[in-house]
Design an enzyme around this catalytic site. Structure first.
Site, PDB file in Angstrom:
ATOM      1  N   GLU A 147       0.805  -1.224   0.000  1.00 39.38           N
ATOM      2  CA  GLU A 147       0.000   0.000   0.000  1.00 39.38           C
ATOM      3  C   GLU A 147       0.841   1.278   0.000  1.00 39.38           C
ATOM      4  O   GLU A 147       0.962   1.980   1.005  1.00 39.38           O
ATOM      5  CB  GLU A 147      -1.004   0.003   1.160  1.00 39.38           C
ATOM      6  N   GLU A 201      -5.748  -8.096  -0.311  1.00 34.34           N
ATOM      7  CA  GLU A 201      -6.483  -7.828   0.938  1.00 34.34           C
ATOM      8  C   GLU A 201      -7.917  -7.471   0.616  1.00 34.34           C
ATOM      9  O   GLU A 201      -8.179  -6.700  -0.316  1.00 34.34           O
ATOM     10  CB  GLU A 201      -5.889  -6.652   1.735  1.00 34.34           C
TER      11      GLU A 201
HETATM   12  C1  FCB Z   1      -4.948  -2.097   5.019  1.00 35.14           C
HETATM   13  C2  FCB Z   1      -3.620  -2.518   5.633  1.00 35.14           C
HETATM   14  C3  FCB Z   1      -3.753  -3.579   6.688  1.00 35.14           C
HETATM   15  C4  FCB Z   1      -4.979  -3.385   7.528  1.00 35.14           C
HETATM   16  C5  FCB Z   1      -6.195  -3.237   6.653  1.00 35.14           C
HETATM   17  C6  FCB Z   1      -7.486  -3.117   7.421  1.00 35.14           C
HETATM   18  O1  FCB Z   1      -4.850  -0.780   4.607  1.00 35.14           O
HETATM   19  O2  FCB Z   1      -2.746  -2.985   4.646  1.00 35.14           O
HETATM   20  O3  FCB Z   1      -2.570  -3.600   7.439  1.00 35.14           O
HETATM   21  O4  FCB Z   1      -4.792  -2.307   8.364  1.00 35.14           O
HETATM   22  O5  FCB Z   1      -6.041  -2.109   5.837  1.00 35.14           O
END
Ligand code: FCB
Length: 443
Positions: A169, A353
């Site tokens: 990210e 994610e």
């Molecule tokens: C993302 C992050 C992870 C977690 C999720 C909810 O932005 O990569 O570490 O905090 O959100």
């Protein structure tokens, strides 16, 4: 609610996994890890809910064997984890903490013994404090420091990794942390942000090229996205939404895949970028083997008076998670298809994610997290829709295996499919875990 899909509803080679990160679960106080900027950010009043830090977290550092058993028993194919830079190199560079590197070595072997593919992320946000003292991501030398750290890790683990990602990210590393100030190091300064943007990309490109030279394969990077729409149809709101989309969804991807920044970004950032930044763009656009997409929500944006980028987050009208994030599954389909069509053409795309925080309660030994089950079902349907559009989505990794340290929210927001009691550290699989385990069973 969408019916929960099963493994059979996806292509034969599609991979399911769970994601975590080092600082959020390991317990950074264990095993002679060095200080990170998250430790000091958390120790500063007002930055983190209850000033909580990752010193103990889920104690995954000692309980990793049981946690890997949960991944195996959940029928997951992949474990996306991260190594902590300061656990491996407590000063950020120089002497290696042998105990830390040995720990990751055992962790990777533990995955292979259980038939789980290790998907490494090298940087999931914990900058070693001695490097933060030198400016961290604002210092151009970070590209070399990061590459040296990548070398230590991949030379030890690389023969057994399934994939290696440089950065998790970019937007959070650079923008949320140096412009919005919500994450460590908590800066709010456009020059700091511009430099962090450029240097995190330079570190990515430099390390990706170096790793390829020394034989690491299946190299990628993980980008986060928020579906963006203007609050009204005014020209000012439209411009604000375009700026937000450019900064959030196109700046890092454009640099990493095309070697250029969007015009809307240069309109604000150009005066603050390092001299001769153009000369770095070829390095930044290093060849990759795959692209990771993190997706949670959409954002409604309106015009804010004052200096660039003139953006303000407003409240939309969709149902929200415990984070206050609107639930918008079609945004995932949108980004999977867009990333493939406009940037990572021909590369496999992974959802690295996706998940939600909920006010989960442990009652009678179970957690009935039906909202999370619905969220996952709807987002898996969005993945199926992207595949039906011809997008080569090759995997879906849920965030997260365990309730954990949710950064500035401390232990307040539960994202796990496994409940963690933060006093006893006992793990209890939630209904969502059991649903996924059934859906992913090969029997
Ligand atoms: C993302 C992050 C992870 C977690 C999720 C909810 O932005 O990569 O570490 O905090 O959100």
């Amino acid at each position: 609610m969408t019916t929960f899909p099963t493994r059979k509803d996806f292509p034969e080679d599609f991979l399911f996994g769970v994601s975590t990160s080092a600082y959020q679960i390991e317990g950074h106080g264990f095993g002679a890890a060095g200080s990170t900027h998250w430790d000091t950010f958390a120790a500063t009043p007002g930055n983190v809910v209850n000033a909580e830090d990752g010193a103990r977290a889920c104690d995954h550092y000692h309980r990793w064997g049981d946690d890997l058993d949960l991944i195996r028993d959940g029928n997951f194919d992949v474990y996306r984890f991260s190594t902590s830079w300061a656990r491996v190199l407590p000063e950020g560079r120089g002497p290696v903490n042998a105990e830390g590197l040995d720990y990751y070595d055992r962790l990777v072997d533990g995955m292979l013994e259980r038939g789980i593919k290790p998907a490494l992320t090298l940087y999931h946000w914990e900058m070693p404090s001695p490097l933060a003292d030198l400016g961290g991501w604002r210092n151009r030398d970070v590209a070399g420091w990061f590459t040296d750290y990548a070398e230590v890790v991949t030379k030890r683990l690389g023969d057994r990794l399934w994939s290696t990602a440089t950065i998790n990210e970019f937007w959070c590393v650079a923008w949320l942390s140096h412009f919005i100030g919500a994450h460590a190091p908590g800066m709010r300064d456009i020059r700091a942000a511009a430099r962090a943007v450029h240097h995190v990309l330079l570190a990515h490109g430099t390390a990706a090229r170096a790793m390829r030279d020394w034989g690491v394969d299946n190299i990628g990077a993980v980008f986060n996205f928020e579906y963006t729409l203007p609050e009204t149809d005014s020209a000012a709101d439209a411009q604000a939404a375009t700026n937000w989309d450019a900064i959030y969804n196109r700046m890092f991807l454009g640099a990493a895949f095309h070697g250029s920044y969007p015009d809307e970004v240069l309109a604000g950032l150009a005066p603050h970028l390092p001299d001769n930044w153009q000369d770095d763009m070829a390095t930044i656009a290093a060849p990759l083997n795959w692209c990771g997409v993190n997706y949670y929500t959409r954002k409604v944006i309106s015009h804010a008076p004052g200096p660039w980028p003139n953006t303000r987050e407003t409240v939309g009208d969709l149902p929200r998670t415990a984070m206050g994030w609107e639930i918008y599954p079609d945004g995932l389909r949108h980004f999977l298809t867009k990333v493939h069509r406009d940037y990572a053409k021909g590369l496999p795309i992974y959802v690295t994610e996706n998940g939600m925080a909920a006010p989960d309660r442990l009652t009678g030994g179970t957690v009935a997290d039906h909202d999370r089950i619905a969220y996952l079902a709807d987002h898996l349907a969005a993945v199926q829709a992207a595949i039906a559009e011809g997008t080569p989505v090759k995997g879906y990794f849920q965030w997260s295996l365990l309730d954990n340290y949710e950064w500035a929210f401390g232990y307040d927001k539960r994202f796990g499919i496994v409940h963690v009691d933060f006093d006893s550290l006992e793990r209890t699989p939630k209904a969502s875990y059991h649903t996924l385990a059934r859906a992913l069973s090969r029997r």
